[in-house]
Design a protein around this motif. Structure first.
Motif, PDB file in Angstrom:
ATOM      1  N   LEU A  33       0.851  -1.177   0.000  1.00 62.42           N
ATOM      2  CA  LEU A  33       0.000   0.000   0.000  1.00 62.42           C
ATOM      3  C   LEU A  33       0.892   1.234   0.000  1.00 62.42           C
ATOM      4  N   LYS A  35       0.686   5.299   0.662  1.00 65.65           N
ATOM      5  CA  LYS A  35      -0.044   6.476   1.111  1.00 65.65           C
ATOM      6  C   LYS A  35       0.937   7.637   1.211  1.00 65.65           C
ATOM      7  N   TYR A  36       0.469   8.822   0.864  1.00 62.14           N
ATOM      8  CA  TYR A  36       1.393   9.958   0.860  1.00 62.14           C
ATOM      9  C   TYR A  36       0.711  11.204   1.407  1.00 62.14           C
ATOM     10  N   PRO A 268       0.459   9.484  10.513  1.00 64.49           N
ATOM     11  CA  PRO A 268       0.042   9.255   9.125  1.00 64.49           C
ATOM     12  C   PRO A 268       0.764  10.211   8.179  1.00 64.49           C
ATOM     13  N   GLU A 270      -0.075  12.194   5.727  1.00 60.82           N
ATOM     14  CA  GLU A 270      -0.604  13.536   5.491  1.00 60.82           C
ATOM     15  C   GLU A 270      -0.193  14.485   6.615  1.00 60.82           C
ATOM     16  N   ASP A 296       4.489   6.612   2.542  1.00 67.90           N
ATOM     17  CA  ASP A 296       4.541   5.377   3.325  1.00 67.90           C
ATOM     18  C   ASP A 296       4.308   4.179   2.407  1.00 67.90           C
TER      19      ASP A 296
END
Length: 426
Positions: A33, A35-36, A268, A270, A296
């Motif tokens: 996964l 995520k950014y 996280p 963000e 991530d």
């Protein structure tokens, strides 16, 4: 015993070897996964970034997807940063042969990045504009990360246990002795700014132009010994994953790699990007454009962080909840930490185009057809004065020439970067 229990007893046993094989194949095929988060504060408005999650090695095949994250820190204007953002990715992809398997594609990527950077620089300089830009360009395909960079925007990797690794090399003349020697050998001069009275101030710069960097895209007025050839590093993560922090020098002038990681650890992506920018601002103030991407890369079953409680909890509830959460996270981290370490697949930082393109692709100069330039992908008819990736060579009727072919334009660019054009003019 229940009917379900009887059914489970009668289920055929799977050999251990088969289970191991399935697990290996699952690990190979399963994608992480991604995520950014991004955050930025503008001082001059010359920072740009690129996020593209839906790139495909095979057009129309979602299973061949890869992601790109990049930061472009412009100087002396915004034209070079915008041009690189709009054109660099296509130039890199077009330099990779069609029909490659994923493994071959990843092996070809470092060389394609070099070709793509040089082609983008040539195309921009042909516009006659004088701005320049640093570039940190990150390609994520599965668990493999490939980073190409010119200038001083940096990319760091944090893996399990808080281990922080630098995936780029800063091309600042002040810190990089090898780059100072290369620039002077190619015809540039390195020195500080002279003020009235003969005093020298500020960082080391390249003259003409006064640029503090030794590599960039653009900068036509500075001299072509400021090269667009990137440092490239390729690594493979374990299935525990990791976090990338990609940022312009507005971050790294204020924070070390460890400080940036620590400022956002456990948060996280963000929120992490915002906190890195906030920490840099708190440390140094807004003295430059400040841009940060946090990416991530995690396994699909990685436990998500719990949401922030909306209601206040009493001390006893907070203590119990905090202990449970801390224990859960520690157990997860301990489990993931045992999976394995980061594997380095490739690293090269030479500024010599001949070394970066290699000589493992023989060219048949006597085939009668056009030859394709390894940098710009343009076709050119063979002639008596053929250039591969070193000095001009004369064609031979008996032996194919070594290495990728360079067209006339790219050969001139190579000669200029290595100072050969200056020497020939004497």
């Amino acid at each position: 015993m229940s009917q379900a229990g009887i059914s489970r007893m009668k289920a055929p046993l799977v050999p251990l070897g088969t289970l191991i094989g399935l697990e290996i194949r699952k690990e190979t095929v399963e994608k992480p996964l991604i995520k950014y988060g991004n955050a930025a504060l503008a001082k001059k408005g010359e920072d740009y970034f690129l996020v593209k999650l839906d790139c495909e090695r095979v057009p129309g095949d979602p299973s061949s997807s890869f992601s790109v994250f990049a930061i472009f820190d412009g100087h002396n204007g915004i034209s070079a940063a915008i041009f690189a953002k709009e054109n660099l990715l296509n130039n890199v992809v077009n330099a990779i042969p069609n029909g490659c398997t994923r493994d071959k594609w990843l092996q070809a990527l470092p060389r394609a990045l070099v070709a793509g950077f040089v082609k983008t620089d040539i195309e921009f300089q042909q516009k006659g504009e004088t701005s320049g830009t640093t570039v940190t360009f990150v390609v994520i395909d599965g668990w493999t990360i490939t980073v190409a960079s010119v200038g001083d925007s940096r990319c760091i990797l944090e893996t399990q246990g808080g281990v922080v690794s630098l995936l780029t090399v800063d091309h600042r003349l002040e810190e990089n002795v090898e780059e100072r020697e290369r620039v002077t050998a190619s015809g540039g001069e390195v020195g500080r700014l002279n003020v009235f009275g003969g005093n020298e101030v500020g960082p080391l710069r390249c003259w003409p132009g006064g640029l503090c960097l030794s590599r960039s895209i653009g900068d036509t007025d500075v001299g072509e010994f400021i090269v667009p050839i990137p440092h490239v590093k390729q690594v493979k993560l374990s299935s525990a994953g990791g976090r990338l922090i990609i940022a312009s020098d507005g971050i790294w002038d204020a924070l070390s790699s460890e400080q940036a990681s620590k400022a956002c650890r456990g948060l996280p992506a963000e929120l992490a990007a915002k906190l890195v920018v906030k920490e840099a601002l708190r440390s140094r103030g807004l003295k430059d454009d400040t841009t940060c991407l946090v990416v991530d890369i995690t396994p699909s079953d990685y436990p998500a962080l719990p949401p922030t409680p909306r209601r206040k909890q009493n001390k006893l509830t907070s203590l119990i909840f905090g202990k449970k959460l801390h224990k859960s996270i520690n157990q997860s981290n301990n489990k993931l930490s045992a999976v394995g370490a980061v594997e380095e697949l490739f690293e090269e930082g030479s500024a010599m185009l001949a070394e970066r393109l290699g000589k493992d692709t023989p060219v048949d100069a006597n085939s009668g057809g056009p030859l394709r330039c390894a940098v710009c992908q343009a076709d050119e008819q063979p002639s008596d004065d053929l250039s591969i990736n070193s000095d001009p060579l004369f064609s031979s009727a008996t032996q194919p020439l070594e290495g990728p072919f360079l067209c006339t334009v790219c050969r001139k660019k190579r000669d200029a970067m290595e100072g050969k054009r200056r020497q020939n003019a004497k």
